[in-house]
Design a protein around this motif. Structure first.
Motif, PDB file in Angstrom:
ATOM      1  N   LEU B 377      18.174  58.723 100.553  1.00 32.29           N
ATOM      2  CA  LEU B 377      18.922  58.746  99.291  1.00 32.29           C
ATOM      3  C   LEU B 377      18.786  57.405  98.552  1.00 32.29           C
ATOM      4  N   THR B 378      18.978  56.315  99.277  1.00 31.51           N
ATOM      5  CA  THR B 378      18.892  54.992  98.660  1.00 31.51           C
ATOM      6  C   THR B 378      17.479  54.749  98.122  1.00 31.51           C
ATOM      7  N   PHE B 379      16.484  55.128  98.909  1.00 33.92           N
ATOM      8  CA  PHE B 379      15.100  54.915  98.488  1.00 33.92           C
ATOM      9  C   PHE B 379      14.801  55.713  97.215  1.00 33.92           C
ATOM     10  N   VAL B 380      15.225  56.971  97.223  1.00 38.68           N
ATOM     11  CA  VAL B 380      14.947  57.834  96.060  1.00 38.68           C
ATOM     12  C   VAL B 380      15.676  57.306  94.820  1.00 38.68           C
ATOM     13  N   VAL B 381      16.930  56.916  94.985  1.00 35.23           N
ATOM     14  CA  VAL B 381      17.694  56.415  93.829  1.00 35.23           C
ATOM     15  C   VAL B 381      17.044  55.147  93.284  1.00 35.23           C
ATOM     16  N   THR B 382      16.592  54.272  94.174  1.00 32.87           N
ATOM     17  CA  THR B 382      15.944  53.031  93.724  1.00 32.87           C
ATOM     18  C   THR B 382      14.649  53.353  92.972  1.00 32.87           C
ATOM     19  N   MET B 383      13.902  54.318  93.507  1.00 30.63           N
ATOM     20  CA  MET B 383      12.657  54.711  92.831  1.00 30.63           C
ATOM     21  C   MET B 383      12.967  55.313  91.460  1.00 30.63           C
ATOM     22  N   LEU B 384      14.005  56.133  91.413  1.00 28.61           N
ATOM     23  CA  LEU B 384      14.376  56.736  90.126  1.00 28.61           C
ATOM     24  C   LEU B 384      14.812  55.660  89.137  1.00 28.61           C
ATOM     25  N   ALA B 385      15.498  54.641  89.671  1.00 30.21           N
ATOM     26  CA  ALA B 385      15.935  53.538  88.809  1.00 30.21           C
ATOM     27  C   ALA B 385      14.727  52.819  88.220  1.00 30.21           C
ATOM     28  N   GLY B 386      13.631  52.786  88.985  1.00 23.97           N
ATOM     29  CA  GLY B 386      12.431  52.103  88.512  1.00 23.97           C
ATOM     30  C   GLY B 386      11.646  52.920  87.500  1.00 23.97           C
ATOM     31  N   LEU B 387      12.028  54.187  87.382  1.00 20.04           N
ATOM     32  CA  LEU B 387      11.263  55.092  86.517  1.00 20.04           C
ATOM     33  C   LEU B 387      11.377  54.701  85.033  1.00 20.04           C
ATOM     34  N   TYR B 388      12.593  54.400  84.609  1.00 22.96           N
ATOM     35  CA  TYR B 388      12.778  54.096  83.177  1.00 22.96           C
ATOM     36  C   TYR B 388      11.986  52.859  82.752  1.00 22.96           C
ATOM     37  N   PRO B 389      12.134  51.712  83.475  1.00 23.48           N
ATOM     38  CA  PRO B 389      11.323  50.546  83.078  1.00 23.48           C
ATOM     39  C   PRO B 389       9.823  50.847  83.165  1.00 23.48           C
ATOM     40  N   ALA B 390       9.421  51.646  84.150  1.00 28.80           N
ATOM     41  CA  ALA B 390       7.993  51.946  84.314  1.00 28.80           C
ATOM     42  C   ALA B 390       7.470  52.758  83.130  1.00 28.80           C
ATOM     43  N   VAL B 391       8.277  53.735  82.713  1.00 28.88           N
ATOM     44  CA  VAL B 391       7.876  54.548  81.550  1.00 28.88           C
ATOM     45  C   VAL B 391       7.845  53.668  80.304  1.00 28.88           C
ATOM     46  N   MET B 392       8.842  52.792  80.210  1.00 23.26           N
ATOM     47  CA  MET B 392       8.909  51.879  79.059  1.00 23.26           C
ATOM     48  C   MET B 392       7.630  51.040  78.973  1.00 23.26           C
ATOM     49  N   ALA B 393       7.193  50.523  80.120  1.00 28.55           N
ATOM     50  CA  ALA B 393       5.979  49.688  80.149  1.00 28.55           C
ATOM     51  C   ALA B 393       4.752  50.516  79.784  1.00 28.55           C
ATOM     52  N   SER B 394       4.717  51.742  80.290  1.00 28.56           N
ATOM     53  CA  SER B 394       3.510  52.557  80.077  1.00 28.56           C
ATOM     54  C   SER B 394       3.378  53.016  78.631  1.00 28.56           C
ATOM     55  N   ARG B 395       4.504  53.047  77.924  1.00 31.36           N
ATOM     56  CA  ARG B 395       4.446  53.544  76.538  1.00 31.36           C
ATOM     57  C   ARG B 395       4.276  52.432  75.508  1.00 31.36           C
ATOM     58  N   MET B 396       4.167  51.211  75.976  1.00 30.67           N
ATOM     59  CA  MET B 396       4.018  50.108  75.016  1.00 30.67           C
ATOM     60  C   MET B 396       2.707  50.241  74.257  1.00 30.67           C
ATOM     61  N   GLN B 397       2.782  49.997  72.969  1.00 26.81           N
ATOM     62  CA  GLN B 397       1.558  50.007  72.156  1.00 26.81           C
ATOM     63  C   GLN B 397       0.810  48.712  72.450  1.00 26.81           C
ATOM     64  N   PRO B 398      -0.471  48.791  72.787  1.00 31.49           N
ATOM     65  CA  PRO B 398      -1.194  47.569  73.146  1.00 31.49           C
ATOM     66  C   PRO B 398      -1.127  46.494  72.072  1.00 31.49           C
ATOM     67  N   VAL B 399      -1.233  46.924  70.831  1.00 32.64           N
ATOM     68  CA  VAL B 399      -1.254  45.935  69.761  1.00 32.64           C
ATOM     69  C   VAL B 399       0.079  45.210  69.628  1.00 32.64           C
ATOM     70  N   GLU B 400       1.167  45.960  69.877  1.00 29.47           N
ATOM     71  CA  GLU B 400       2.498  45.341  69.841  1.00 29.47           C
ATOM     72  C   GLU B 400       2.668  44.414  71.044  1.00 29.47           C
ATOM     73  N   ALA B 401       2.218  44.898  72.191  1.00 32.81           N
ATOM     74  CA  ALA B 401       2.384  44.136  73.429  1.00 32.81           C
ATOM     75  C   ALA B 401       1.601  42.827  73.363  1.00 32.81           C
ATOM     76  N   LEU B 402       0.409  42.879  72.790  1.00 34.74           N
ATOM     77  CA  LEU B 402      -0.420  41.667  72.714  1.00 34.74           C
ATOM     78  C   LEU B 402       0.189  40.634  71.777  1.00 34.74           C
ATOM     79  N   ARG B 403       0.998  41.117  70.849  1.00 32.73           N
ATOM     80  CA  ARG B 403       1.610  40.225  69.867  1.00 32.73           C
ATOM     81  C   ARG B 403       2.807  39.465  70.462  1.00 32.73           C
ATOM     82  N   ALA B 404       3.274  39.929  71.634  1.00 32.52           N
ATOM     83  CA  ALA B 404       4.493  39.355  72.220  1.00 32.52           C
ATOM     84  C   ALA B 404       4.287  37.890  72.586  1.00 32.52           C
ATOM     85  N   GLU B 405       5.398  37.150  72.525  1.00 33.41           N
ATOM     86  CA  GLU B 405       5.365  35.739  72.939  1.00 33.41           C
ATOM     87  C   GLU B 405       5.161  35.692  74.437  1.00 33.41           C
ATOM     88  N   LYS B 406       4.431  34.704  74.858  1.00 36.49           N
ATOM     89  CA  LYS B 406       4.210  34.595  76.305  1.00 36.49           C
ATOM     90  C   LYS B 406       5.489  34.139  76.972  1.00 36.49           C
TER      91      LYS B 406
END
Lengths: 226, 406
Positions: B377-406
């Protein structure tokens, strides 16, 4: 043969209610093996045009064809595949993955393309040798100078043997010596491998390397000299 | 894939302290879940065991008209010739003990103080009475022939300020509805470690209880203890009793316990959710921070042709590593904590639940089922918690992401 063919592209950015036209109808054709500089003042549209060619962004209107293929009709993943197989990038800010060594950074495009380990190893070592960084293979970016990092970026851009390399202000963060060194390497690779280079710059030292200079102003090509 | 795992591992190593505390949040959550489930398991297990041993037995034979709540003493509500029936049942192989018991309501008084009590007439010599005999902490245990002796619980003795040898008045109802008073001597003081039981139960020898309540040769119930609780469903249907009697098993007699267990389970489920939500929010926070800090890198990876799916895998690999690290820490802390409470117990005192034999001290009991379920249960919940940030990262537009401050 044309590597890049751009037809009447525009790019409009909308920030709130304000619309900014970064490109206002650009037509450009770049042939195989050319070493082309996109020049112009800040805000002229150089980087935007480079992003269109690199499939990093989509034009508002018009079409961009790479090796005869209209990339404006591709979806997100297809554009990623196009970048991976056909285009190499060199950025102003070196753009290496900080957790990977020089070797691993150069290897990354090969891994993404599914090359076998032996082939990857040979190709990476060949490229590191070409940019004179064999002895730095195991160093991470923070252990390299700016010039060395940019040379790793050049090697990475060439890893998958792309037909086109795009460089955005590749010398902007380098001193004169390193800037020239990077440009010398790029020019040499262009001559030896025939890979097409397009770079955006406003550095006069860099422009002198170009076979062709395309000048942009206010989102339009105002001059194209070979 | 190996490269993605390598990158994920090194990314976590960039901010070791943050990664450690994130994993610790997961581990702490899991440890707490393990500890809670073990305490509940221990509590439920011991409560049931105590209830059977002290109050209900595995099986009881009663008159069909007997009302436990009223402790009725009318002859028609009682079992006649209880010794004979008990003797027959005790002869069965699976039966450890079968003994008649008589229950009456009454109260004890000493000086100006008094307390209500459930007066229980027992056969002091029956093995079913062993827990009371073994629980005597001062004075002596009852003998069948005692006529003026009572055995009282420690809380009752403290409440009425009684000690062994003191006189105490006992009033109780009789079969004909009158009240009978008699002076007794406190022969012994016992404790079973179950406050609710000890504070309200007073023992008399069965013969004396029958005489005083005018229920000669009758009992409220035949109290049956089996060699194993699991035998209940086999033995109970096999018993044959006269039609005016009925057979009750510990499940029928512990309805309150079953209700309490259901209530406790749903209550605990809410606690589980709160703990998991806290762990999950720490992971989400850590990974979102990581996504923002590495926006430009995401742009670079995208520029060199990494598909959104692989970028997502990179962040999921990080959350799975945090989950694995957290789960390992959680298992170590949780199991050690449980071991401690398994040996030393967890004192809760009187929970104030009347009719429930909840022990004063709970000994944590970890089951393999709980351990596996909570870990997954703990493992699955932690993995599910990681899903939102992971989806967020995967949907970033490359051009926007490259423009970000380091």
């Amino acid at each position: 043969m044309e590597v890049v063919k751009i037809e009447n592209i525009t790019r409009v950015y909308q920030v709130g209610k304000v619309e900014t036209q970064a490109l206002r109808g650009v037509n450009l054709s770049i042939g195989n093996g050319e070493f082309t500089a996109l020049v112009g003042p800040s805000g002229s549209g150089k980087t935007t045009l480079l992003q269109m060619i690199g499939c990093l962004d989509q034009p508002t209107t018009g079409s961009v064809a790479i090796n005869g293929k209209d990339v404006t009709k591709l979806n997100r993943n297809q554009r990623a595949d196009m970048r991976r197989g056909t285009i190499g990038f060199i950025f102003q800010f070196f753009a290496l993955i900080p957790t990977l060594t020089a070797y691993e950074n150069v290897e990354m495009p090969l891994l993404l393309n599914g090359h076998p380990p032996k082939e990857r190893r040979e190709r990476v070592m060949e490229l590191l040798k070409a940019v004179d960084l064999t002895d730095r293979a195991n160093n991470r970016p923070d252990q390299l100078s700016g010039g060395q990092q940019q040379r790793v970026a050049v090697a990475r851009a060439l890893a998958s043997k792309p037909t086109l390399i795009l460089a955005d202000e590749p010398t902007a963060n380098l001193d004169t010596t390193n800037g020239h060194q990077v440009m010398d390497i790029m020019k040499k690779l262009n001559q030896e491998t025939g890979v097409t280079f397009v770079f955006a710059t406003h550095d006069p030292r860099v422009i002198s390397y170009a076979d062709r200079v395309v000048t942009l102003e206010d989102g339009l090509i105002v001059k194209d000299t070979k | 894939m190996i490269q993605i795992l390598k990158m994920a591992f090194r990314d976590l190593g960039r901010n070791r302290r943050r990664s450690f505390f994130s994993a610790l949040a997961v581990g702490g959550g899991l440890a707490l879940l393990i500890l809670m489930s073990s305490v509940i398991e221990g509590e439920m297990g011991s409560a049931l065991e105590s209830a059977i041993k002290l109050q209900t037995g595995h099986i009881q034979i009663r008159a069909a008209t007997y009302d436990e709540n009223k402790s009725s003493l009318k002859w028609e509500d009682l079992v006649a010739n209880p010794d004979e029936i008990a003797g027959q049942i005790a002869a069965l192989n699976q039966v450890k003990a079968a003994t008649p018991r008589l229950y009456a309501s009454g109260f004890l008084s000493s000086g100006t103080q008094s307390a209500s009590a459930k007066i229980t007439g027992i056969d002091p010599m029956s093995p079913a009475s062993d827990p009371y005999r073994e629980g005597v902490i001062s004075g002596n245990y009852l003998s069948p022939d005692d006529r003026d002796a009572v055995l009282i619980g420690k809380p009752m003795a403290e409440k009425l300020n009684l000690k062994v040898g003191d006189n105490v008045g006992l009033s109780l109802n009789t079969a004909d509805g009158n009240v009978q008073d008699q002076a007794f001597i406190v022969k012994g003081i016992y404790t079973t470690g179950t406050y609710g039981f000890d504070s309200g139960t007073v023992f008399l020898p069965l013969a004396k209880a029958q005489a005083m309540t005018q229920t000669e040769n009758h009992a409220s119930t035949i109290f049956v203890l089996l060699n194993d609780t699991a035998l209940t469903d086999t033995v109970a249907p096999a018993l044959s009793v006269s039609p005016n009697l009925e057979i009750k098993t510990w499940k029928d007699l512990n309805a309150l316990f079953v209700e309490y267990e259901t209530f406790a389970q749903s209550y605990i489920a809410i606690f589980y959710m709160i703990i998991l939500a806290i762990s999950a929010s720490v992971i989400i926070n850590t990974l979102i921070m990581s996504v923002y800090e590495r926006t430009r890198e995401i742009g670079i990876l995208s520029a060199i042709g990494m598909r959104g799916g692989r970028i997502m895998m990179l962040f999921l690999a990080e959350s799975s590593m945090l989950a694995i690290g957290g789960v390992i820490m959680g298992l170590i802390i949780g199991v050690l904590g449980t071991l401690y409470f398994n040996i030393n117990g967890f004192y809760i005192g009187d929970m104030g639940l009347s009719g429930m034999a909840i022990a004063d001290t709970i000994y944590a009991k970890l089951t393999v089922d709980n351990l596996i379920n909570l870990t997954i249960l703990t493992f699955v919940v932690t993995m599910l918690a990681g899903l939102y940030p992971a989806v967020m990262a995967s949907r970033m537009q490359p051009v926007e992401a490259l423009r970000a401050e380091k």
